[in-house]
Design a protein around this motif. Structure first.
Motif, PDB file in Angstrom:
ATOM      1  N   MET A  86       0.834  -1.205   0.000  1.00 51.55           N
ATOM      2  CA  MET A  86       0.000   0.000   0.000  1.00 51.55           C
ATOM      3  C   MET A  86       0.871   1.259   0.000  1.00 51.55           C
ATOM      4  O   MET A  86       0.597   2.220  -0.734  1.00 51.55           O
ATOM      5  N   LEU A 101       1.291   4.125  -2.974  1.00 50.84           N
ATOM      6  CA  LEU A 101       1.037   5.534  -2.665  1.00 50.84           C
ATOM      7  C   LEU A 101       2.237   6.407  -3.052  1.00 50.84           C
ATOM      8  O   LEU A 101       2.068   7.485  -3.631  1.00 50.84           O
ATOM      9  N   GLU A 124      -6.283   6.792  -0.660  1.00 55.02           N
ATOM     10  CA  GLU A 124      -5.290   5.754  -0.380  1.00 55.02           C
ATOM     11  C   GLU A 124      -4.656   5.934   1.004  1.00 55.02           C
ATOM     12  O   GLU A 124      -4.374   4.943   1.690  1.00 55.02           O
ATOM     13  N   SER A 168      -7.232   4.606   3.335  1.00 57.71           N
ATOM     14  CA  SER A 168      -7.259   3.135   3.276  1.00 57.71           C
ATOM     15  C   SER A 168      -6.117   2.550   4.107  1.00 57.71           C
ATOM     16  O   SER A 168      -6.318   1.586   4.852  1.00 57.71           O
TER      17      SER A 168
END
Length: 161
Positions: A37, A41, A94, A97
């Motif tokens: 993740m 990003l 994002e 998240s």
């Protein structure tokens, strides 16, 4: 009497298993997901905001001090990035998240919930300068990227509640 003692010992074993630290496989999976993740990003920040790539930041990055501080820092920067700043909605999504995943992990795997750490350093400064929306947004985006790169080099900090 021996039956009662055996039952008590087996009950204690079960209880100790329930309160043990997360299994290494769970931790590895969590770190892997966070790494993915964060990398995604950083790629998005590089691609969408490359105009600002040459800017240097001072003072240095915020400290990594376990899950609580990581979530606090990321949520803090996300809150000062203006929604009206061009092309930022996916980045904010994002970040949300990632912090949501980290919060969920922390709630499910950290037996003692540490109080929310106070904000200091660069984030505190930006929060006090909200009237300069675009300047603050640009610096917050750069700081998120810097913080994520620091996190990627220090994923072991995710193991600390």
């Amino acid at each position: 009497m021996d039956y009662t003692l055996a039952l008590l010992l087996s009950l204690l074993q079960v209880l100790s298993l329930c309160t043990a630290a997360p299994l290494p496989a769970e931790v590895v999976k969590m770190k892997s997901k966070v790494k993915w993740m964060a990398e995604q990003l950083v790629v998005r920040l590089d691609k969408d905001f490359q105009v600002y790539a040459g800017h240097t930041l001072s003072p240095p990055a915020d400290d990594l001090d376990g899950l609580s501080s990581i979530v606090t820092v990321l949520e803090g920067y996300n809150s000062v990035i203006s929604d009206s700043f061009n092309g930022v909605s996916q980045v904010k999504f994002e970040i949300s998240s990632l912090t949501g995943y980290l919060n969920q992990w922390r709630q499910g795997h950290c037996s003692e919930q540490r109080p929310k750490p106070s904000v200091s350093g660069p984030l505190q400064y930006l929060q006090s300068r909200k009237e300069f929306i675009h300047t603050v947004s640009i610096e917050a985006l750069l700081r998120v990227k810097e913080f994520l790169n620091l996190l990627l080099k220090n994923l072991d900090h995710l193991e600390t509640c």
